[in-house]
Write a protein that holds these residues in place. Sequence first.
Motif, PDB file in Angstrom:
ATOM      1  N   SER A 176      33.541  41.468  38.128  1.00 39.17           N
ATOM      2  CA  SER A 176      35.038  42.027  38.033  1.00 39.17           C
ATOM      3  C   SER A 176      34.883  43.473  38.348  1.00 39.17           C
ATOM      4  O   SER A 176      35.160  44.332  37.737  1.00 39.17           O
ATOM      5  CB  SER A 176      35.289  42.155  36.431  1.00 39.17           C
ATOM      6  OG  SER A 176      35.060  40.538  35.935  1.00 39.17           O
ATOM      7  N   THR A 193      30.898  37.638  36.220  1.00 36.70           N
ATOM      8  CA  THR A 193      32.122  37.414  36.640  1.00 36.70           C
ATOM      9  C   THR A 193      32.463  38.263  37.891  1.00 36.70           C
ATOM     10  O   THR A 193      33.634  38.206  38.508  1.00 36.70           O
ATOM     11  CB  THR A 193      33.143  37.878  35.592  1.00 36.70           C
ATOM     12  OG1 THR A 193      32.783  39.154  35.293  1.00 36.70           O
ATOM     13  CG2 THR A 193      32.903  36.886  34.245  1.00 36.70           C
ATOM     14  N   SER A 218      38.162  40.004  37.748  1.00 36.53           N
ATOM     15  CA  SER A 218      37.165  39.227  37.665  1.00 36.53           C
ATOM     16  C   SER A 218      37.471  37.837  38.779  1.00 36.53           C
ATOM     17  O   SER A 218      38.458  37.508  38.854  1.00 36.53           O
ATOM     18  CB  SER A 218      37.398  38.411  36.193  1.00 36.53           C
ATOM     19  OG  SER A 218      37.139  39.046  35.272  1.00 36.53           O
TER      20      SER A 218
END
Length: 382
Positions: free
Chosen positions: A183, A181, A138
């Motif tokens: 990620s 995010t 993230s």
Amino acid sequence: MIANPDLARRSAALRQVLEQHRATGDRRRRLTDETVGALTDAGLLRALVPRRFGGGESDLPSIMAATIEIAKADPSAGWVVMILGSGAWLTGLFQPAAQEELYADGPDARVCTVLTPHATSRRVPGGWVLDGGWAPASGCLHSSWALLGFPLEDGAPGLALVPMGELSASDTWFTLGMRATGSNRLVGKDVFVPDHRVLALGPAVDGIRSTDEPRYRSALMPTLATYMIAPFLGIAAAVLEHVVAQADAKGIAFTRYGKRSDSTAFQLAVARAATNADLVGMIADRSAATVDGHAAAGTHPDYVTRARIRQHTGHAVQLCLEAVDDLITASGASALADDHPLQGYLRDIHTAARHAVAAPATCAELFGRALLGVAPNITELI
């Protein structure tokens, strides 16, 4: 007690700009430049950087309060603030030479973190050579460094501090929620990491420190686990705020209620959700006070206390999840529409709640083993 309430006030002031860019970030699967710029300008991404490098060296209650405000506006932004803040805090455990290298250009160097040792490693003169892939990373799309787990020569876990320029990011983050995010999976091939940029995780978990700075002598997993509560509490608080504000806007289908607020069932759902959020706030306050209290006193919490904090994090996440589910159910089927403001929060919290550190069964088992003296435990990360 929050030592720096101004940090939370600055975070709350970003709500409008974060809300404006939330949908774009969700669609692009990364935070927008405007969002990252706002977080940087407000000092949030350097709040846990050591003060001697120009950072805020924030106490835990202050950075948690600030992160809660960010997550209210954009859960993905709140998650990234928490992850990058955790990375900044972890760098404070490294040798001074590593910290000086990291912050050579100032306190806004950002560090993403993947603790799981997804790598092979071999010892070479002066350091280690790593090969591996680390996910989910993230905040990696906004980072200049990464903290990556790898096995030391005895198989014990270690952390390597690696410049992002020596890694590549595979576009792998396609998820139900927490999309912004970014990620993704970090990949490294024949990455040399000098010894000064390596941290043995076991001694760090056990509280072995070489610093007099209270912020960086706090217990490792209790610090990270407690901080993780913040984005979940921010999501639950945002959903509760919205549902209460809209309680008189429409009735309940197939009933005589012209306003939801007149319904006993709706009132009970709101009461349950608010109580759960209150309980999570109490858990967060107690855990943060325990962590920072030990750090200030120069002591390390005992094994059962550390296990209890990990369990409380798992329980807090479940309470937030229940609160959001109760409120979404009480709001009716319309809350699940793509264009409804609550739908994104639902997707985000259900995705984030699957994080391994917050897994309720894992947290309960490791706490039960600690209470009963059953050894070995299921993880060293306590």
